[in-house]
Design an enzyme around this catalytic site. Sequence first.
Site, mmCIF file in Angstrom:
data_model
loop_
_atom_site.group_PDB
_atom_site.id
_atom_site.type_symbol
_atom_site.label_atom_id
_atom_site.label_comp_id
_atom_site.label_asym_id
_atom_site.label_seq_id
_atom_site.Cartn_x
_atom_site.Cartn_y
_atom_site.Cartn_z
ATOM 1 C CG ASP A 5 10.827 36.065 5.058
ATOM 2 O OD1 ASP A 5 10.325 36.335 6.172
ATOM 3 O OD2 ASP A 5 11.928 35.496 4.947
ATOM 4 C CD1 TRP A 6 7.498 39.713 10.047
ATOM 5 C CD2 TRP A 6 6.925 38.084 8.650
ATOM 6 N NE1 TRP A 6 6.347 39.123 10.530
ATOM 7 C CE2 TRP A 6 5.965 38.128 9.692
ATOM 8 C CE3 TRP A 6 6.729 37.138 7.637
ATOM 9 C CZ2 TRP A 6 4.874 37.261 9.756
ATOM 10 C CZ3 TRP A 6 5.640 36.280 7.706
ATOM 11 C CH2 TRP A 6 4.739 36.358 8.749
#
Length: 805
Positions: free
Chosen positions: A749-750
């Site tokens: 995930d970012w």
Amino acid sequence: MEKWFRLKHHPMLPEGENGMPATCSKKHAELSREVAEEGLVLLKNNNNILPLKKGTRVALFGRAGVQYLKGGWGSGNVRVDYVYNLTDSLLEKQEEGFLSLYDPVRKHYAERVERYPGFLDWEELIPGPDKEYEVEISNDLVAQAATECDVAILFFSRASGENSDRFTEPGDGDFYLSPNEEKLVKAVTEKFEHSIVILNTCSLMDMTWCADNDKIEGILQAWNGGAYGALAIGDLLCGKICPSGKLTDTIAYTYDDYPSSESYNLDADEAEYWEDIFVGYRYFETIPGAAEKVAYPFGFGLSYTNFTSTYEAEEKDGIIIVKATVKNIGDMSGKEVIQVYATAPKGEIDKPAVELRGYAKTKLLAPEEECILTITFKVDEMASYDEARAAYVLESGDYIITAGNNIRNREQVLIYNLHETRITQQLTNYCKPHKLSKRLTSNGEYIACETEENPPKPDISEWSKNKPKNLVENSNYLVAAGFYRDPYWKENFADLLGHDIRTDMRTQGSYEGRYILKQVANGEVSMEDFMAQLSLTDLITLVGGTFAAGCAAKCSGVGNLPYFDIPAAQCADGPAGLRIQDYPTTAFPSSTMQACTWNLDLITRVGEAGAKEVKEHNLAVWLAPSMNIHRNPKCGRNFEYYSEDPLVSGRSAVAFVNGCQSLGIATSIKHLCCNNKELNRYEMDSILSERALREIYLKGFEIAVKEANPWTIMTCYNRVNGWFLTENRDVLTGIIREEWGYDGLIISDWGCRGEPFLEMLAGNNVHMPFSNPDHLCHALQEGYITREDLERNVRYLLEFLIKLP
Ligand code: BGC
């Protein structure tokens, strides 16, 4: 079209009908509305208050009548030009001659609140005890409306989103009613003989004020229905459509009734999953005393018509086959959902009382029309995970197969007897909890859970202190973007990298003397030969994401090494439609609402439609579907997720992925796994038994991987049993690669907090949106990772890129 043409040249080619754009097309708007129509769940309809009789005079109460919420914020947000609100919808119905909308109340709200714009920032939406969105209305106006109208509609909305959880304190205007909402309910129900409640909400709410309140005759769970959701509500109220949505969650009366509420927020840093596998209906239908906490059971939803169902069932070659003949015996056309459940025999392994094993929805059946639905599942799917044997075990005894239209309305259709206990899958113990103070069992008692200490992690605190000098302020960003950065490497890691420093990333217009990735795709060059020419710096570049310059979604991507003609594949959110910051796209209903249709064809069509919009914008990866389990109504991202049940989550994701990937657009099923809480989401630790992990929180992902092969998986921010999931070799390599056989790309995930070199060892292939080259170089220097470790991860990336058209 030449391979990767779209990714490289950004042609903006229309994907719609007759050479027109698909993005925001009428066809997609109609699809969005159709999903909303089928995802509305009618919970209560006393005295057949609905559909409204022709000519009913209606007063619409609540500021939400103006401020309809199409979705939540964050990854699940979509920019649109216009969102229809319920007032628009009821005025449309007025024009069509179905009803009349009481004007003084309409004006009261119209003068005090503004319609929401097509894109809302989360700050504008976040509810809570310190905010009072509901507009006051005088008792006189309510009383006047009651004398001039037949029916009051109380319309309330709720939104939530990433990075924060919902409020669950009485009076908070979130899970609970706000003081003004309470006042409104009281005033309206005192004056009106007939009242209906409509909930335009992201997730579940307190039901104590409405479920058993006789003054409220109708309740419609309307979710966040996308840009056209309010129009679907109007159609349902007037009987233009027949409700056919069913709950994919159990609705309990109030917050404390949910089994995870006790432990959910005890600690910001961790959450112990004491309820174990008893999540949702597995708790409410099993644990003594829990049944009466249910306001509306799993799978429930009313219709305006009636159906009969008769069943034939058999077991053949290890498959349970249930044939349901469903007949519409009412006087309105409608659709019905048939759900098949199984109760496994009591044995040595503790089990829930009942589990969903399959489902299907009919087509639109006219009065007197009937159809046959065939629902199948493998006998082996009824096995339970036994931690002691590290295996799925099917215990001997009678398996009771039941079918019906919700979990509380089932009949027995088959008894399948198994003579001997057998192991259906021999696995390995992975990801045991390092601590877990207790776990629930089916008799309502807690027992201790076996725990295992996590191995120590390499201590990298010294390098972190002595960070190498960066030549430019934001070197990670430049490196990740595949920019020329020879001096940076030379200055900091010359000894380590030696000749392995690429002197120039640019192609100089020719690829002479080297292989390009397309040759691997064409079968002209082996992957091994191609990889052999990559330098360490190339490999390090590729295990981080890449900048999104010139890309519509501005979300970053993967790949991007022009020197070898490795394209950049850009990504974009999200589960309710393509999310582009600056441009309108089609906003579909929330994932929860999509799942509540129980119509997998419809979800496949959403996948296809979204893929066309993604394609038109020259993007390659759609960061959807989101499929975490609804563990607790407090989770701010529940609207992005499908259900409390892993089968519904898995099947919905399969439908979505198949639709999307059939058009050559990659999906990224997310967030694997146990991202069930947003508070402190970057750090918090989800602590649970191996069985709960496998049977509940990983199961939906497993179904999606095995049945639809999503080209990418996105891992979560949180830790699971002590490790950041991105660093968790047990789950990523042990379970996902080795047990499930997944061969796609795993991305983080970012901005996750995992340590990139541990991620390389664990099998999180790409750290998004950018990695940390300094740390990777240090880890190489210290011998924690080798070139082979980087190669192993890069290979998944290259194989993924080759799949793209
Ligand atoms: C979210 C992801 C999303 C990513 C990229 C993160 O904050 O958790 O779901 O895909 O951002 O926008």
